[in-house]
Scaffold this motif. Structure first.
Motif, PDB file in Angstrom:
ATOM      1  N   CYS A  25       0.641  -1.164  -0.454  1.00 42.86           N
ATOM      2  CA  CYS A  25       0.078   0.246  -0.263  1.00 42.86           C
ATOM      3  C   CYS A  25       0.954   1.481  -0.231  1.00 42.86           C
ATOM      4  N   VAL A  26       0.052   2.178  -0.918  1.00 46.03           N
ATOM      5  CA  VAL A  26       1.167   3.926  -0.487  1.00 46.03           C
ATOM      6  C   VAL A  26       0.430   5.028  -1.154  1.00 46.03           C
ATOM      7  N   VAL A  27       0.461   5.287   0.082  1.00 45.95           N
ATOM      8  CA  VAL A  27       0.074   6.607  -0.077  1.00 45.95           C
ATOM      9  C   VAL A  27       0.592   8.061  -0.125  1.00 45.95           C
ATOM     10  N   PRO A  28      -0.034   8.459  -1.466  1.00 43.65           N
ATOM     11  CA  PRO A  28       1.358   9.254  -1.767  1.00 43.65           C
ATOM     12  C   PRO A  28       0.949  10.921  -0.967  1.00 43.65           C
ATOM     13  N   LYS A  29       2.089  11.299  -0.467  1.00 39.45           N
ATOM     14  CA  LYS A  29       1.778  12.915  -0.149  1.00 39.45           C
ATOM     15  C   LYS A  29       2.627  13.990  -0.605  1.00 39.45           C
ATOM     16  N   PRO A  30       2.233  14.376  -1.857  1.00 39.44           N
ATOM     17  CA  PRO A  30       2.561  15.079  -2.541  1.00 39.44           C
ATOM     18  C   PRO A  30       3.802  16.519  -2.047  1.00 39.44           C
ATOM     19  N   GLY A  31       4.747  16.596  -2.008  1.00 39.32           N
ATOM     20  CA  GLY A  31       5.315  17.916  -1.357  1.00 39.32           C
ATOM     21  C   GLY A  31       5.563  17.873   0.059  1.00 39.32           C
ATOM     22  N   LYS A  34       9.304  14.153   4.293  1.00 37.10           N
ATOM     23  CA  LYS A  34       8.599  12.992   5.286  1.00 37.10           C
ATOM     24  C   LYS A  34       8.569  11.825   4.702  1.00 37.10           C
ATOM     25  N   LYS A  35       9.262  11.226   4.590  1.00 38.27           N
ATOM     26  CA  LYS A  35       8.367   9.775   3.966  1.00 38.27           C
ATOM     27  C   LYS A  35       8.331   8.177   5.218  1.00 38.27           C
ATOM     28  N   TYR A  36       7.456   7.388   5.484  1.00 34.06           N
ATOM     29  CA  TYR A  36       7.784   6.693   6.298  1.00 34.06           C
ATOM     30  C   TYR A  36       7.250   5.276   5.316  1.00 34.06           C
ATOM     31  N   LEU A 362     -10.086  11.639  11.724  1.00 33.25           N
ATOM     32  CA  LEU A 362     -10.249  12.451  10.481  1.00 33.25           C
ATOM     33  C   LEU A 362      -8.665  13.195  10.807  1.00 33.25           C
ATOM     34  N   ARG A 363      -8.758  13.484  12.395  1.00 35.21           N
ATOM     35  CA  ARG A 363      -7.216  14.348  12.472  1.00 35.21           C
ATOM     36  C   ARG A 363      -6.420  12.565  12.351  1.00 35.21           C
ATOM     37  N   SER A 367      -1.417  11.867  10.816  1.00 32.30           N
ATOM     38  CA  SER A 367       0.219  11.362  11.238  1.00 32.30           C
ATOM     39  C   SER A 367      -0.089  10.035   9.933  1.00 32.30           C
ATOM     40  N   PHE A 368       1.608   9.947   9.457  1.00 32.24           N
ATOM     41  CA  PHE A 368       1.833   9.069   8.983  1.00 32.24           C
ATOM     42  C   PHE A 368       1.796   7.721   9.206  1.00 32.24           C
ATOM     43  N   GLU A 369       2.154   7.219  10.692  1.00 29.86           N
ATOM     44  CA  GLU A 369       2.339   6.549  11.300  1.00 29.86           C
ATOM     45  C   GLU A 369       0.752   5.789  11.254  1.00 29.86           C
ATOM     46  N   ASN A 370       0.152   6.429  12.039  1.00 31.21           N
ATOM     47  CA  ASN A 370      -1.218   6.756  12.651  1.00 31.21           C
ATOM     48  C   ASN A 370      -2.363   5.763  11.405  1.00 31.21           C
ATOM     49  N   ILE A 371      -1.514   6.375   9.964  1.00 33.21           N
ATOM     50  CA  ILE A 371      -1.753   6.165   8.367  1.00 33.21           C
ATOM     51  C   ILE A 371      -1.729   4.587   8.107  1.00 33.21           C
ATOM     52  N   ALA A 372      -0.330   4.236   8.158  1.00 41.37           N
ATOM     53  CA  ALA A 372       0.199   2.917   7.854  1.00 41.37           C
ATOM     54  C   ALA A 372      -0.252   2.308   8.893  1.00 41.37           C
ATOM     55  N   VAL A 373      -0.582   2.437  10.281  1.00 44.66           N
ATOM     56  CA  VAL A 373      -0.698   1.305  11.326  1.00 44.66           C
ATOM     57  C   VAL A 373      -2.433   1.175  11.021  1.00 44.66           C
TER      58      VAL A 373
END
Length: 422
Positions: A25-31, A34-36, A362-363, A367-373
């Motif tokens: 799974c890749v969640v793109p965050k342009p701009g 930090k990469k996680y 929603l908040r 967080s990149f970590e929260n999205i991944a978990v």
């Protein structure tokens, strides 16, 4: 590669299942600088009994956590140090049902990802290093066992469950980890650290094609076996009603646990998790009438809190904190749950709680970590966690009342107490 755009929350996710069975799974965050990266296996503290190569194995409690510690060892040295030299901030954790290895970095991301995928997929253990780690983890366990919060929680689970592996401490005991050998670690790695039992989640300004290509090049080509696990059969009844332990504490502490019906995998699992969280907040959250009454009566203080937890095959709601009269608090919780079940949930209060809970979800996307978990847990349990807006809309006040009527009862309750040592 499949790309899904979630219009209501403004997120996109690219997904691909590799030929070896790994979900990416890749969640793109342009701009974003930090990469996680989050690489995890569906293997945790509960997975002590499983079938490998046609033979049932009973492994020592704490072995998943032990394996997490040892995975950073490589033939060349230590992967933690290698990642840190590359500007990454790496770490790992083991929960009841998952072990995860992760890092974030702003540079050398692809090289760091290669290191992560390599050391997690290629085990290297020696009898000497395993024996050395026993002393280190044994010391950690002794420190944990001196912690009242740990004791009161784990004793609550043991009182709640007769045989289910949720009773097992993630860290194990000093005695159980003494049984771990290099061969046992290799068996557990062979069983659970296989691509088909794992997921790689990356969040940041990255090219999904490059991530998938790197995973294809580094990871094993074969998916590995599908492992049957045995968590133990569990009746609806609790194992014991109350457990009390004397410790060096300044004030009595308690946790009241309610053994809830477990949810099936899939969309029902996500709905049950959201419903349980909302029911906990409505019954005894800081804005609830119950919380205010108990606080004004001096029966609780700001340490009081509650939550709803789920693992494979189990679910439970619990609450507690410091209190001079735990029985008075639990009686009040039971009475309030029965009142809400009979009279229903106030509509305005329900909408406020649902809005607050939705906002917290929603908040969490900040967080990149929260999205991944969140994506990882959804994959392991067969649901899409980013469809949570639809689930919130499906939950009604009647659902909350029914949840409390079924689950928050005296028959389903256990009480775990810590009292000052005399």
């Amino acid at each position: 590669m499949k790309e899904t755009f979630y219009e209501r929350i403004g997120e996109a996710v690219c997904r691909e299942r590799l030929t070896n069975g790994l979900e990416v799974c890749v969640v793109p965050k342009p701009g974003y600088a930090k990469k996680y990266a989050f690489f995890s296996t569906r293997y945790g503290g509960m997975d002590t009994r499983f079938c490998l190569d046609g033979q049932w194995l009973n492994t020592p409690a704490g072995i998943a956590h032990y394996l997490e510690h040892k995975m950073f060892d490589t033939r060349e040295g230590n992967a933690l140090q290698e990642l840190a030299k590359n500007g990454a901030e790496p770490n790992a954790f083991t929960s009841n049902a998952m072990t995860a290895y992760y890092f974030d970095s702003t540079e050398h991301f692809e090289e760091n990802l290669r290191i992560l995928l390599s050391f997690v997929s290629i085990p290297y253990f020696t009898d000497e290093s395993v024996a050395k780690e026993q002393g280190i983890i044994g010391q950690e366990i002794r420190m944990i066992e001196d912690n009242p919060d740990w004791q009161i929680y784990t004793r609550m689970l043991r009182a709640m469950y007769h045989r289910h592996a949720a009773r097992t401490s993630i860290a194990g005991t000093v005695e159980s980890i003494a049984e771990i050998t290099a061969d046992t670690l290799y068996d557990c790695h062979k069983a659970f650290y296989t691509p088909a039992n794992m997921i790689l989640t990356v969040v940041g300004d990255v090219d999904p094609v490059h991530v998938i290509d790197l995973a294809n090049r580094v990871l094993p080509k074969l998916s590995g076996p599908i492992i049957e696990r045995d968590y133990g059969t569990e009746p609806e009844t609790v194992a014991e009603k109350e457990t009390v332990l004397e410790m060096e504490v300044s004030a009595p502490q308690f946790l009241a646990g309610f053994k809830c019906a477990p949810a099936t995998e899939g969309d029902d699992y996500m709905r049950a998790a959201i419903l349980g969280d909302m029911a906990s907040d409505i019954l005894m959250g800081e804005s609830s009438a119950l919380y205010q009454r108990l606080y004004e009566q001096g029966l609780i203080n700001p340490s009081f809190g509650g939550a709803f937890e789920m693992m494979p095959g189990v679910a439970y709601l619990y609450a507690g904190g410091d209190s001079k009269d735990a029985n008075a608090v639990t009686d009040a919780i039971l009475r309030e749950a029965a009142r809400i079940a009979a009279e229903g949930v106030d509509e305005d209060y329900f909408r406020r709680i649902r809005k607050a809970s939705f906002g917290a979800n929603l908040r969490g996307l900040n967080s990149f970590e929260n999205i991944a978990v969140t994506l990882t847990e959804g994959y392991f349990h067969g649901y899409d966690p980013l469809r949570f807006p639809e689930v919130f809309e499906s939950i009604t006040p009647e659902d909350v009342a029914a949840f409390l009527k079924t689950n928050v009862t005296a028959e389903r309750m256990v009480l775990s107490r810590i009292v000052p040592k005399q």
